[in-house]
Structures are given as structure tokens and as C-alpha cells.
Motif scaffolding. Structure first.
Motif, PDB file in Angstrom:
ATOM      1  N   THR A 215       0.845  -1.190   0.000  1.00  0.00           N
ATOM      2  CA  THR A 215       0.000   0.000   0.000  1.00  0.00           C
ATOM      3  C   THR A 215       0.882   1.243   0.000  1.00  0.00           C
ATOM      4  O   THR A 215       1.891   1.293   0.724  1.00  0.00           O
ATOM      5  N   GLU A 216       0.537   2.217  -0.813  1.00  0.00           N
ATOM      6  CA  GLU A 216       1.287   3.485  -0.823  1.00  0.00           C
ATOM      7  C   GLU A 216       1.333   4.034   0.601  1.00  0.00           C
ATOM      8  O   GLU A 216       0.339   3.986   1.325  1.00  0.00           O
ATOM      9  N   SER A 217       2.502   4.534   1.007  1.00  0.00           N
ATOM     10  CA  SER A 217       2.731   4.876   2.413  1.00  0.00           C
ATOM     11  C   SER A 217       1.723   5.873   2.970  1.00  0.00           C
ATOM     12  O   SER A 217       1.258   5.736   4.107  1.00  0.00           O
ATOM     13  N   GLY A 218       1.355   6.891   2.186  1.00  0.00           N
ATOM     14  CA  GLY A 218       0.383   7.877   2.651  1.00  0.00           C
ATOM     15  C   GLY A 218      -0.981   7.274   2.869  1.00  0.00           C
ATOM     16  O   GLY A 218      -1.666   7.572   3.865  1.00  0.00           O
ATOM     17  N   LEU A 219      -1.397   6.400   1.937  1.00  0.00           N
ATOM     18  CA  LEU A 219      -2.696   5.742   2.072  1.00  0.00           C
ATOM     19  C   LEU A 219      -2.687   4.801   3.262  1.00  0.00           C
ATOM     20  O   LEU A 219      -3.659   4.758   4.034  1.00  0.00           O
ATOM     21  N   PHE A 220      -1.600   4.052   3.427  1.00  0.00           N
ATOM     22  CA  PHE A 220      -1.547   3.127   4.565  1.00  0.00           C
ATOM     23  C   PHE A 220      -1.657   3.878   5.890  1.00  0.00           C
ATOM     24  O   PHE A 220      -2.383   3.457   6.801  1.00  0.00           O
ATOM     25  N   ALA A 221      -0.957   5.003   5.999  1.00  0.00           N
ATOM     26  CA  ALA A 221      -1.016   5.795   7.227  1.00  0.00           C
ATOM     27  C   ALA A 221      -2.452   6.259   7.497  1.00  0.00           C
ATOM     28  O   ALA A 221      -2.928   6.223   8.637  1.00  0.00           O
ATOM     29  N   ALA A 222      -3.143   6.662   6.432  1.00  0.00           N
ATOM     30  CA  ALA A 222      -4.533   7.112   6.590  1.00  0.00           C
ATOM     31  C   ALA A 222      -5.446   5.953   6.956  1.00  0.00           C
ATOM     32  O   ALA A 222      -6.380   6.105   7.764  1.00  0.00           O
ATOM     33  N   GLU A 223      -5.208   4.767   6.352  1.00  0.00           N
ATOM     34  CA  GLU A 223      -5.991   3.578   6.698  1.00  0.00           C
ATOM     35  C   GLU A 223      -5.834   3.242   8.176  1.00  0.00           C
ATOM     36  O   GLU A 223      -6.815   2.979   8.885  1.00  0.00           O
ATOM     37  N   LEU A 224      -4.580   3.218   8.619  1.00  0.00           N
ATOM     38  CA  LEU A 224      -4.304   2.866  10.008  1.00  0.00           C
ATOM     39  C   LEU A 224      -4.890   3.914  10.955  1.00  0.00           C
ATOM     40  O   LEU A 224      -5.457   3.562  12.009  1.00  0.00           O
ATOM     41  N   ASP A 225      -4.789   5.189  10.570  1.00  0.00           N
ATOM     42  CA  ASP A 225      -5.399   6.255  11.379  1.00  0.00           C
ATOM     43  C   ASP A 225      -6.894   6.007  11.561  1.00  0.00           C
ATOM     44  O   ASP A 225      -7.438   6.163  12.666  1.00  0.00           O
ATOM     45  N   ALA A 226      -7.564   5.637  10.479  1.00  0.00           N
ATOM     46  CA  ALA A 226      -9.010   5.395  10.542  1.00  0.00           C
ATOM     47  C   ALA A 226      -9.339   4.239  11.477  1.00  0.00           C
ATOM     48  O   ALA A 226     -10.294   4.304  12.263  1.00  0.00           O
ATOM     49  N   CYS A 227      -8.535   3.180  11.402  1.00  0.00           N
ATOM     50  CA  CYS A 227      -8.767   2.012  12.264  1.00  0.00           C
ATOM     51  C   CYS A 227      -8.544   2.358  13.733  1.00  0.00           C
ATOM     52  O   CYS A 227      -9.333   1.976  14.608  1.00  0.00           O
ATOM     53  N   LEU A 228      -7.472   3.080  14.008  1.00  0.00           N
ATOM     54  CA  LEU A 228      -7.149   3.418  15.389  1.00  0.00           C
ATOM     55  C   LEU A 228      -8.141   4.427  15.963  1.00  0.00           C
ATOM     56  O   LEU A 228      -8.506   4.346  17.142  1.00  0.00           O
ATOM     57  N   ALA A 229      -8.583   5.379  15.132  1.00  0.00           N
ATOM     58  CA  ALA A 229      -9.580   6.350  15.591  1.00  0.00           C
ATOM     59  C   ALA A 229     -10.892   5.648  15.945  1.00  0.00           C
ATOM     60  O   ALA A 229     -11.602   6.066  16.874  1.00  0.00           O
ATOM     61  N   ALA A 230     -11.208   4.584  15.216  1.00  0.00           N
ATOM     62  CA  ALA A 230     -12.431   3.813  15.489  1.00  0.00           C
ATOM     63  C   ALA A 230     -12.229   2.805  16.609  1.00  0.00           C
ATOM     64  O   ALA A 230     -13.179   2.107  16.991  1.00  0.00           O
ATOM     65  N   ARG A 231     -11.000   2.706  17.107  1.00  0.00           N
ATOM     66  CA  ARG A 231     -10.664   1.802  18.209  1.00  0.00           C
ATOM     67  C   ARG A 231     -11.063   0.358  17.898  1.00  0.00           C
ATOM     68  O   ARG A 231     -11.738  -0.314  18.692  1.00  0.00           O
ATOM     69  N   VAL A 232     -10.636  -0.118  16.742  1.00  0.00           N
ATOM     70  CA  VAL A 232     -10.907  -1.518  16.403  1.00  0.00           C
ATOM     71  C   VAL A 232     -10.136  -2.408  17.383  1.00  0.00           C
ATOM     72  O   VAL A 232      -9.020  -2.070  17.790  1.00  0.00           O
ATOM     73  N   PRO A 233     -10.696  -3.543  17.768  1.00  0.00           N
ATOM     74  CA  PRO A 233     -10.036  -4.394  18.755  1.00  0.00           C
ATOM     75  C   PRO A 233      -8.701  -4.968  18.281  1.00  0.00           C
ATOM     76  O   PRO A 233      -7.810  -5.195  19.099  1.00  0.00           O
ATOM     77  N   ALA A 234      -8.602  -5.238  16.964  1.00  0.00           N
ATOM     78  CA  ALA A 234      -7.400  -5.911  16.471  1.00  0.00           C
ATOM     79  C   ALA A 234      -7.044  -5.452  15.060  1.00  0.00           C
ATOM     80  O   ALA A 234      -7.926  -5.118  14.263  1.00  0.00           O
ATOM     81  N   LEU A 235      -5.748  -5.450  14.770  1.00  0.00           N
ATOM     82  CA  LEU A 235      -5.234  -5.196  13.425  1.00  0.00           C
ATOM     83  C   LEU A 235      -4.463  -6.429  12.977  1.00  0.00           C
ATOM     84  O   LEU A 235      -3.700  -7.011  13.762  1.00  0.00           O
ATOM     85  N   CYS A 236      -4.684  -6.837  11.735  1.00  0.00           N
ATOM     86  CA  CYS A 236      -3.922  -7.935  11.153  1.00  0.00           C
ATOM     87  C   CYS A 236      -3.102  -7.372   9.998  1.00  0.00           C
ATOM     88  O   CYS A 236      -3.636  -6.671   9.140  1.00  0.00           O
ATOM     89  N   PHE A 237      -1.806  -7.650   9.988  1.00  0.00           N
ATOM     90  CA  PHE A 237      -0.919  -7.198   8.914  1.00  0.00           C
ATOM     91  C   PHE A 237      -0.369  -8.417   8.175  1.00  0.00           C
ATOM     92  O   PHE A 237      -0.335  -9.527   8.702  1.00  0.00           O
ATOM     93  N   PHE A 238       0.101  -8.182   6.948  1.00  0.00           N
ATOM     94  CA  PHE A 238       0.549  -9.280   6.083  1.00  0.00           C
ATOM     95  C   PHE A 238       1.719  -8.813   5.221  1.00  0.00           C
ATOM     96  O   PHE A 238       1.942  -7.628   5.028  1.00  0.00           O
ATOM     97  N   TRP A 239       2.409  -9.777   4.704  1.00  0.00           N
ATOM     98  CA  TRP A 239       3.557  -9.641   3.798  1.00  0.00           C
ATOM     99  C   TRP A 239       4.784  -9.208   4.591  1.00  0.00           C
ATOM    100  O   TRP A 239       5.047  -9.775   5.647  1.00  0.00           O
ATOM    101  N   ASP A 240       5.578  -8.241   4.106  1.00  0.00           N
ATOM    102  CA  ASP A 240       6.792  -7.861   4.833  1.00  0.00           C
ATOM    103  C   ASP A 240       6.449  -7.411   6.255  1.00  0.00           C
ATOM    104  O   ASP A 240       5.432  -6.755   6.481  1.00  0.00           O
TER     105      ASP A 240
END
Length: 355
Positions: free
Chosen positions: A82-107
């Protein structure tokens, strides 16, 4: 079966707060709110597949899950694809919503783990090697998903899960989940026997009613037999180079039978074969057909693992969870019976005569 029972409580169910040690994969596209919510509501752990999605969509999907169930769930993101700026925005959205868990993949990206952990989220990391498992655990991942080469979609693993799983279990101290080739309760028991705390299933849930996959993709999975999948880097557009996938054989893999490997996303032709929500989809792209996709579905990436041969009926996600747990109970009972010595082989003591 008593639906409130927890016959297979493990370190994983304790860590994630779910009843059954079954995770539905965060498949980009098919794993939308309807599927993730259904899995979590049924006792498993649902993952939203929000790979390279706009933050606004992620916010809506998270809200849609919560509108259906108060059970825990997670969001799957892929930092290195994922392009770095988009990934940062995706993660921001997840953390702002206080999702219980994040799953990451690949590197393995330690900074992504740090940000998620600092916000109080549980971190799952899907890896394909012992080295990456150690790196993810060292960076703070709470759960390791070990992916074998049998898996569908993008495949990080290079060895079979029966070899990779015990190796990863031996080297890390956090719960390990087995991924690749699991679609039955017997498979769950096998994974637990090899040291896993649960299983991670994609193909099995892609074919359910709640999956956002197109009906054509689902039917191709239901019709699949052993040996019908292809491991290739042919579907490369939209991803970093040298990223193999496992798909069902189709007209595209047949045409390129001599070139299943060595394909680079920058050199593949841009031939439009379909559209999704107005966006053009190219032949050789990593897009799979969704409910919203119109065009030539047969030419798209029909992601599926080797377990497709074991998926023969389209059902609800809840029925899948119930079946897996029921089969696992039956399999564990068969094992107990098989390990009891037959009456004719019991030890009867000495038969020596006194005369």
C-alpha cells in the motif's frame, strides 16, 4: 451441539475474546462487513479485508460490523503493498475507530505494529517463514499466522503448512494460527495437534452467502477438485513484483501455461476486461470479481487455496463455524477411540503353568 459451549478454548480464543479458534481471512474485496460480522457473531473471529481502501470506506465498514454485533473483530491491512500515505490514513481510521485488532501481512513492518500496539489494539501478523515469524514477534505481534504454500490469494509461504507450522510454534512464544488448506474440523484438530492455537480460513469463507465475492467466483470454488489451483505470479498488476498468488486455473492461466513465473507488473499489458464501481480492471491484475464487478469474470484472478476441493456447498458463515466445530468434536472422539487398545490386545498377565 450447544452453541454457547467452548469445546476448543485456546490461547487464541483467550487473546481475541472469541469462542471458537477460527479466523476468517481479511480477503481484500470479499471480506466486507457482512462477512466479518457474521463470523464474529457466530463465535469465530472476523477480519475486514480493507487492503488499499479509502479511509472513508474503512470507517463505514467498521461501523457496519458494530451495527450487527458487539463481538470482537479485526481489520486486515498490508503495509508493504500500500502506498505509504494511504496506509497511514488507513491505520489512522482504524485506530480512531478503536478496532479491537489489526492484522498485517507480507513484509514485517515494525512501525505498523508499534502504532497499533500503542493505541491498544491486538496485533496479528501473517507470515510465511520462521524468520518473519521471529521478526514479527520481536516487534510486538500478539499472534502469528503461519501461512503455508497451500493457501489461496497472495502466498507468502514457500513450504507446506505441516512443516512450517511446528517450526514456527517451536520458535515463538505467542499463539500461532495455521493458514493454508484448512476447511474441515479434522483440519482444525490436526492444526491443534501440531501446536497451533487455531486456524485461519479464506477459501472456505469466500464461498459463503455473506462474502462480497461475485457468484461466479463462489461457484468456481464449489466446483473445484483437487489439483485445480495454480501457483503463479501471473496476476501481478497492483502489487509489488515477485508476489506469487494461488488461483483457480482459468483461461488466462491456460494461455500462459509456459509463463506462470517471471511476470513483472510494469511489463504486463493493460487490457481492460472488467469494471468495478466505474474503475477499470485489467487482465493480469490482482482484482478478484466482486458482487459489484461487471465484465469478463473468467479472466480475473479467481483466488482459491488448495482447500477449494473440500468446499462443495454454499452456506452461511454461521453454518460453516457450526460445521467446523461439530466435525472437530467428531474427529477428536475418533482419535480417542482409535487410541484405546482393542479388547483382544489387552494385557492379561502371565499364563505360565505351575506344573
Amino acid at each position: 451441539m450447544t452453541t454457547n459451549a467452548a469445546p476448543f478454548a485456546t490461547e487464541l480464543t483467550l487473546a481475541l475474546g472469541c469462542r471458537d479458534p477460527i479466523i476468517s481471512a481479511g480477503m481484500g474485496g470479499p471480506a466486507r462487513a457482512e462477512l466479518a460480522a457474521a463470523v464474529s457473531k457466530a463465535g469465530g473471529f472476523g477480519l475486514l479485508g480493507m487492503v488499499r481502501e479509502p479511509p472513508e470506506l474503512i470507517e463505514r465498514e467498521i461501523a457496519a460490523v458494530r451495527a450487527v454485533t458487539d463481538r470482537p473483530f479485526g481489520v486486515n491491512l498490508i503495509p508493504s503493498a500500500t502506498e505509504s500515505g494511504l496506509f497511514a490514513a488507513e491505520l489512522d481510521a482504524c485506530l480512531a475507530a478503536r478496532v479491537p485488532a489489526l492484522c498485517f501481512f507480507w513484509d514485517v513492518v515494525p512501525e505498523a505494529i508499534r502504532r497499533a500496539k500503542d493505541a491498544g489494539a491486538i496485533v496479528l501478523y501473517q507470515v510465511g517463514s520462521v524468520e518473519d515469524a521471529l521478526a514479527a514477534a520481536k516487534a510486538g505481534a500478539d499472534v502469528i499466522i503461519a501461512q503455508g504454500i497451500e493457501a489461496g490469494g497472495h502466498v507468502r509461504g514457500r513450504t507446506g503448512i505441516l512443516t512450517l507450522l511446528p517450526e514456527v510454534v517451536r520458535h515463538v512464544r505467542v499463539p500461532v494460527v495455521a493458514s493454508g488448506g484448512f476447511a474441515t474440523g479434522g483440519g482444525l484438530i490436526a492444526a491443534l495437534a501440531l501446536g497451533a492455537s487455531g486456524i485461519h480460513c479464506g477459501t472456505l469463507f469466500l464461498a459463503t452467502h455473506e462474502s462480497f465475492a461475485h457468484a461466479y467466483h463462489k461457484q468456481r470454488i464449489l466446483d473445484a477438485k483437487a489439483g485445480d489451483t495454480v501457483y503463479t505470479d501471473l496476476f501481478a498488476i497492483n502489487w509489488p513484483p515477485h508476489s506469487p498468488v494461488r488461483v483457480l486455473a482459468n483461461c488466462v492461466t491456460q494461455e500462459a501455461a509456459e509463463h506462470w513465473f517471471g511476470n513483472h507488473p510494469d511489463t504486463l499489458p493493460r487490457e481492460v476486461i472488467a469494471h468495478d464501481d466505474g474503475r477499470p480492471i485489467y487482465k493480469f491484475s490482482t482484482d478478484s470479481p466482486l458482487r459489484s464487478t461487471v465484465g469478463d469474470h473468467e479472466k480475473m484472478a479467481l483466488f482459491a487455496g488448495e482447500s477449494a476441493a473440500l468446499v462443495n456447498t454454499g452456506t452461511s458463515a454461521a453454518e460453516v463455524i457450526e460445521r467446523l466445530v461439530g466435525e472437530a468434536l467428531e474427529a477428536s472422539n475418533r482419535l480417542r477411540l482409535a487410541m484405546q487398545p482393542a479388547w483382544g490386545h489387552r494385557h492379561h498377565g502371565s499364563a505360565t503353568s505351575n506344573c
